[in-house]
Write an enzyme that holds these catalytic residues in place. Structure first.
Site, short mmCIF file in Angstrom:
data_model
loop_
_atom_site.label_atom_id
_atom_site.label_comp_id
_atom_site.label_asym_id
_atom_site.label_seq_id
_atom_site.Cartn_x
_atom_site.Cartn_y
_atom_site.Cartn_z
N TYR A 138 0.82 -1.21 0.00
CA TYR A 138 0.00 0.00 0.00
C TYR A 138 0.86 1.27 0.00
O TYR A 138 0.42 2.31 -0.46
CB TYR A 138 -0.89 0.04 1.25
N LYS A 188 3.01 -15.14 2.75
CA LYS A 188 3.25 -15.92 1.54
C LYS A 188 4.76 -16.15 1.44
O LYS A 188 5.42 -15.76 0.46
CB LYS A 188 2.69 -15.14 0.33
N ASP A 220 -3.03 -18.04 0.74
CA ASP A 220 -4.01 -18.77 -0.09
C ASP A 220 -4.69 -19.85 0.74
O ASP A 220 -5.92 -20.03 0.68
CB ASP A 220 -3.35 -19.34 -1.36
N ASP A 244 -6.52 -6.86 4.29
CA ASP A 244 -7.64 -6.22 3.59
C ASP A 244 -8.55 -7.28 3.01
O ASP A 244 -9.77 -7.26 3.18
CB ASP A 244 -7.08 -5.31 2.49
N ASP A 248 -12.43 -8.92 4.63
CA ASP A 248 -13.70 -8.93 3.89
C ASP A 248 -14.27 -10.34 3.86
O ASP A 248 -15.47 -10.56 4.04
CB ASP A 248 -13.49 -8.45 2.44
C1 IPM Z 1 -10.53 -1.07 3.88
C2 IPM Z 1 -10.73 -0.50 2.49
C3 IPM Z 1 -9.59 0.45 2.17
C4 IPM Z 1 -8.32 -0.37 2.18
C5 IPM Z 1 -9.73 1.22 0.84
C6 IPM Z 1 -11.03 1.97 0.78
C7 IPM Z 1 -8.57 2.14 0.62
O1 IPM Z 1 -10.86 -1.54 1.57
O2 IPM Z 1 -10.46 -0.29 4.83
O3 IPM Z 1 -10.44 -2.28 3.99
O4 IPM Z 1 -7.97 -1.01 1.19
O5 IPM Z 1 -7.66 -0.38 3.22
MG MG Z 2 -11.00 -3.47 2.44
#
Ligand code: IPM
Ligand code: MG
Length: 353
Positions: A138, A188, A220, A244, A248
């Site tokens: 990032y 990884k 993975d 990240d 999710d």
């Molecule tokens: C998160 C989001 C952010 C990230 C984006 C919006 C920059 O996906 O907070 O997980 O990738 O960190």
């Molecule tokens: Mg995210």
């Protein structure tokens, strides 16, 4: 206690408005909370030509804690990269040194049937993902898009200094000590040098936490194990981009990404709190978004930064109560429950407080 409130874009303002109602209710009961709003993301760009206006950053730094909604929207996707909403979010994380991102994936028993996985796979799920938040691909330099050999190439740099790995590892081990004492480090290392170093440093730090059972997993495999047998995990520690993605994924185990809060902390537990979902432009302004992740982010704020455990528990219990009453926003709605709008859900939580 001064809270900087940064609603942001998309559904940000609607969900943050519900969290503000909750904070006002707590303030009415004697908790000394003061709130001040400022724009960030696309809203920052609209107001000041900058996704992180200087005045917003100053307010956030001066506050005791920050509550953020979400940033981003299709309107801003064609702006120059430094002006895009996401850059504002990344910059505030970096500027405030919020390197430890805590993303719990906790299943409310009432929502077991809202998960896409079978209830017996997710029942009792309680995972804490500790995502490193200010390093990795990032932020690594160099980065860019340029012409090489007559064609465009895009490149980013995955980079971790050992001090960055060490400090987030300490946070993760500390959290594991307070929970089930199991920590899984995800990387990884079979392919990436950056991960090889990550793993080495985590093993070094582990020596200071002999009571924590440390394991290692390639990312993975971790992605696969999260849907195969998610309850094997207690605390997961991982880098920025893997965290990240995995957070999710983990959120969906709990039925909805609309339920999950997060804390981003610096060395002194000062922090920014935000739902882990995004700005959801497709449903913005419709009053149907789920405000519970944002409301639960306030609970995390009270717990981790403001040391108001009792108030945190009060919010969490109020959320449990509205779920037990059968109230559901569209994202967690299942047959036989009562559909609520975003603001109705906020009102119900305040009533349950
Ligand atoms: C998160 C989001 C952010 C990230 C984006 C919006 C920059 O996906 O907070 O997980 O990738 O960190
Ligand atoms: Mg995210």
């Amino acid at each position: 206690m001064k809270i900087a409130v940064l609603p942001g874009d998309g559904i940000g303002p609607e969900i943050v408005a519900q969290a503000v109602k909750v904070m006002k209710a707590l303030a009415g009961d004697g908790l000394k909370l003061e709130m001040e709003e400022a724009p960030i993301g696309g809203a920052g760009y609209d107001a000041a030509g900058d996704p992180l206006p200087e005045s917003t950053l100053a307010l956030a730094k001066a506050a005791d804690a920050v509550l953020l909604g979400a940033v981003g929207g299709p309107r801003y996707d064609t702006l120059d990269r430094p002006l895009r909403p996401e850059r504002g979010l990344l910059r505030i994380r970096k500027e405030m040194n919020l390197f430890a991102n805590l993303r719990p994936a906790f299943l409310y028993p009432e929502l077991a049937s809202a998960s896409t996985l079978r209830p017996e796979v997710v029942a009792g799920l309680d995972i804490m993902i500790v995502r490193e938040l200010t390093g990795d691909v990032y932020f690594g330099q160099p980065r860019g898009i340029e012409i090489r050999n007559g064609e465009r190439v895009g490149f980013n740099t995955m980079l971790y200094a050992e001090s960055e790995v060490r400090r987030v590892a300490h946070v993760a081990f500390g959290i594991a000590m307070k929970r089930g004492r199991k920590l899984c480090s995800v990387e990884k290392a079979n392919v990436l040098e950056c991960s090889e170093l990550w793993k080495e440093v985590v093993i070094e730090v582990a020596k200071e936490y002999p009571e924590v059972e440390l394991s290692h997993m390639y990312v993975d495999n971790a992605a696969m194990q999260l849907v195969r047998n998610p309850r094997q995990f207690d605390v997961i520690v991982t880098g920025n981009i893997f965290g990240d993605i995995l957070s999710d994924e983990a959120s969906m185990l709990t039925g909805s990404i609309g339920m999950l809060a997060s804390a981003s902390l610096d060395q002194n537990n000062k922090g920014m709190y935000e739902p882990i979902h995004g700005s959801a432009p497709d449903i913005a302004g419709k009053n149907i978004a789920n405000p519970l992740a944002t409301i639960l982010s306030v609970a995390m704020m009270l717990r981790y930064t403001l040391n108001q455990e009792a108030a945190a528990v009060r919010i969490e219990n109020a959320v449990k109560k509205v779920l037990a009453q059968g109230l559901r926003t569209a994202d967690i709605y299942t047959e036989g429950t009562k559909k609520a709008s975003c603001s109705e859900m906020g009102d119900a939580v305040v009533a349950a407080l």
